[in-house]
Enzyme design. Sequence first.
Site, mmCIF file in Angstrom:
data_model
loop_
_atom_site.group_PDB
_atom_site.id
_atom_site.type_symbol
_atom_site.label_atom_id
_atom_site.label_comp_id
_atom_site.label_asym_id
_atom_site.label_seq_id
_atom_site.Cartn_x
_atom_site.Cartn_y
_atom_site.Cartn_z
ATOM 1 N N LYS A 152 0.707 -1.044 -0.048
ATOM 2 C CA LYS A 152 -0.069 -0.057 -0.123
ATOM 3 C C LYS A 152 0.907 1.205 0.062
ATOM 4 C CE LYS A 152 -3.644 -2.379 2.561
ATOM 5 N NZ LYS A 152 -3.966 -2.777 3.882
ATOM 6 N N GLN A 169 -4.921 -2.239 10.032
ATOM 7 C CA GLN A 169 -4.566 -3.348 9.111
ATOM 8 C C GLN A 169 -5.398 -4.509 10.230
ATOM 9 O OE1 GLN A 169 -3.360 -3.959 5.980
ATOM 10 N NE2 GLN A 169 -4.042 -6.163 6.661
ATOM 11 N N ASP A 229 -11.246 2.888 4.533
ATOM 12 C CA ASP A 229 -11.533 1.644 4.305
ATOM 13 C C ASP A 229 -13.108 0.983 4.307
ATOM 14 O OD1 ASP A 229 -9.431 -0.585 3.988
ATOM 15 O OD2 ASP A 229 -9.069 -0.598 6.044
#
Length: 285
Positions: free
Chosen positions: A50, A94, A117
């Site tokens: 990322k 994460q 997200d």
Amino acid sequence: MTAQIIDGKLMAQQLREQLAQKVAELPTVPHLAVILVGNDEASIIYDRNKQKAAEAIGMKCTIHHLDEQTPQDQLLDLIKQLNSDSSVNGIIVQMPLPKHLNSEQIIESIDHTKDVDGFGIYNIGLLHSNNSSAMVAATPQAVLYMLQQTLGDVVGKHAVIIGRSNIVGRPLASLLLNHHCTVTIAHSKTVNLSQITASADIVVAACGVAGLVKKDWVKPGATVIDVGINRVNGKLCGDVDFENVKEVASYITPVPGGVGPMTVTMLLNNTLQAYLEQNQREQNA
Ligand code: NAD
């Protein structure tokens, strides 16, 4: 019939070029903050990817790598600090987190305008009520984008989604419904799954079962999107029996090189969206 392969790598590269151009025209640099707790090898690789992808299009990406034993309060404090830092536009944590941490509370503590997200309940609510300001999870967006690029539009198509997780199946069902698909969600308790998928114009496999979708599960001419990432004998593969299903489908995504690269790209797209909306709000204030 042999299906045309939907090249996610190429699509991602083209979209990233467009994003890079937009980023280059901005007065400041969009900034994504990634929080990684512990030393899960796959998570470390995902987050480095990322960061590389963000930097390649001119964005800043900071990885906050915390110790496996980090207590809940310390993680919440970091998120609070990032929420109030106006130089940070997007925040992701994460997953999966170590077991002692309460993931739900962590996700809900992220400011919904920085929830790139799209996992927080506020953004999920916006998506489910078909509100265009929703920040939508990256993988469902990647699937929709790939379908639109391939088919033009998806209006009136019957889509069967295998999987009902909060990060793929459910948000994808809402997204496709919002784009006028007829949607069926299947899951581990679904009876006669192969008959249901055989009636679909679009099959999306997102269940994490290697090679589950077989050739006779797919209607000739259907489009098959494989979200699954599985490792069998050390080799990456999806949830679709690719070699055989490609003999009946019109279009199919490979694994690797399908949905995966598009997912990271959609996360960067969300970060840009968050940046633009935050700046717009500041100007209006
Ligand atoms: P999950 O484990 O949270 O959910 C799996 C879903 O599949 C569940 O709803 C379950 O009911 C259903 N399921 C399981 N076995 C089934 C079966 N035999 N028949 C029908 N349904 C079944 O998984 P997830 O997080 O949604 O991820 C699904 C897959 O997609 C995994 O392989 C994951 O690695 C992959 N994934 C890929 C990306 C990407 O960017 N390509 C992103 C997220 C997840």
